[in-house]
Design an enzyme around this catalytic site. Structure first.
Site, PDB file in Angstrom:
ATOM      1  N   ASP A  41     -47.868  88.181 -18.319  1.00  0.00           N
ATOM      2  CA  ASP A  41     -48.098  88.177 -16.875  1.00  0.00           C
ATOM      3  C   ASP A  41     -49.566  88.485 -16.616  1.00  0.00           C
ATOM      4  OD1 ASP A  41     -45.987  88.388 -14.302  1.00  0.00           O
ATOM      5  OD2 ASP A  41     -48.001  89.158 -13.917  1.00  0.00           O
ATOM      6  N   ASP A  56     -53.665  85.497 -18.704  1.00  0.00           N
ATOM      7  CA  ASP A  56     -53.956  84.537 -17.646  1.00  0.00           C
ATOM      8  C   ASP A  56     -53.646  83.143 -18.176  1.00  0.00           C
ATOM      9  OD1 ASP A  56     -54.979  82.857 -15.727  1.00  0.00           O
ATOM     10  OD2 ASP A  56     -56.983  83.753 -15.695  1.00  0.00           O
ATOM     11  N   TYR A 147     -47.017  72.073  -4.887  1.00  0.00           N
ATOM     12  CA  TYR A 147     -45.923  72.745  -5.596  1.00  0.00           C
ATOM     13  C   TYR A 147     -44.919  71.725  -6.127  1.00  0.00           C
ATOM     14  CZ  TYR A 147     -42.255  76.117  -6.656  1.00  0.00           C
ATOM     15  OH  TYR A 147     -41.320  76.869  -7.310  1.00  0.00           O
TER      16      TYR A 147
END
Length: 279
Positions: A41, A56, A147
């Site tokens: 994360d 990242d 998205y």
């Protein structure tokens, strides 16, 4: 889905986006069942209940450092859950900018980077990859083109991975609808809330679907998360014009009701629907 599932005890699982809503709930559940879980994360919380490595997914060096460290901690890999993802406002009529690139970098290329780094370990264990996609991969909603495009591309990547690794590794795509999480905050802040365009579903059901996809003896190709979702998935795949009519009607109702008033990114949509009403 088949009731035949593997015992999770001792299973080695890597979860991306492990400190977020879905990843955290899934990781904690698997740990409770005896699995060995490590997460990736960009901003670990520190209270997940399992190891989470700061990573990242948009940075090649971060992934090539973080994934091997995770695999060392796990001692191999039986299951990879590509869960990390972000949303945000991105009308298709506007030129792509930083927001579009950010979503593609994380949702598509981040998934690609991590999966590629895990291939050898997954082949060695004859493991499983689960992609947490979205209903929007098959049923696009307006004003969120980045998205939907990133999630549809994620599915295309999963299809290619399945064809290349299918002799040794199962690859499943899971298609949740909207769940209540911070992923929707930036869209809501821009005045483009999904309220009224998409029905929220319980987190528990999404985690159930991902868990079953990870543990099933036989890998399913595509897994909706609810019965309603299964119907929507079928209609979107086989009767896309029906889906388009439903979405267009819902968009028109919201535009005319004032739901997008003051939202700069929706000005074009609002103006065009107002023009239609006045004709």
């Amino acid at each position: 889905m088949s009731r035949r599932v593997k015992n999770p005890t001792g299973m080695r699982v890597l979860i991306t986006g492990a400190s977020g809503t879905i990843g955290l709930a899934l990781g904690r559940r698997l740990v409770e069942q005896g699995a060995h879980v490590v997460g990736l994360d960009v901003a670990p919380r520190g209270d997940e209940g399992f190891e989470v490595i700061a990573c990242d997914l948009t940075d090649d060096d971060s992934v090539t450092t973080g994934v091997p460290r995770a695999l060392d901690l796990l001692g191999g890999l039986d299951g990879l859950v590509n869960n990390a993802g972000i949303g945000g406002p991105a009308p298709a009529e506007a030129a792509p900018g930083a927001e579009v690139r950010r979503q593609l970098e994380i949702n598509l290329l981040g998934t690609w980077r991590v999966s590629a780094a895990c291939v050898d370990a997954l082949v060695a264990s004859r493991g499983r990859v689960v992609m947490v996609s979205s209903r929007m991969a098959v049923m696009q909603l307006p004003l969120a083109a980045a998205y939907g495009a990133s999630k549809r591309a994620m599915v295309a990547y999963a299809d290619a991975l399945r064809l290349e690794l299918g002799t040794h590794v199962g690859v499943t795509c899971v298609y949740p609808s909207a769940t209540r999480s911070p992923i929707h905050d930036s869209t809501a802040a821009a005045g483009l809330s999904l309220e009224g365009m998409s029905t929220y579903e319980p987190l528990e059901g999404v985690v159930d679907a991902v868990e079953r996809s990870l543990l099933s003896v036989r890998a399913r190709r595509d897994v909706p998360t609810t019965r309603k979702g299964a119907v929507e998935f079928f209609v979107a795949r086989h009767l896309p014009r029906v889906t388009d009519r439903i979405v267009l009607r819902t968009l028109a109702d919201r535009a005319r009701s004032g739901a997008f008033d003051g939202a700069a990114l929706a000005e074009g949509v609002v103006a065009r629907h107002a023009e239609e009403v006045s004709r």
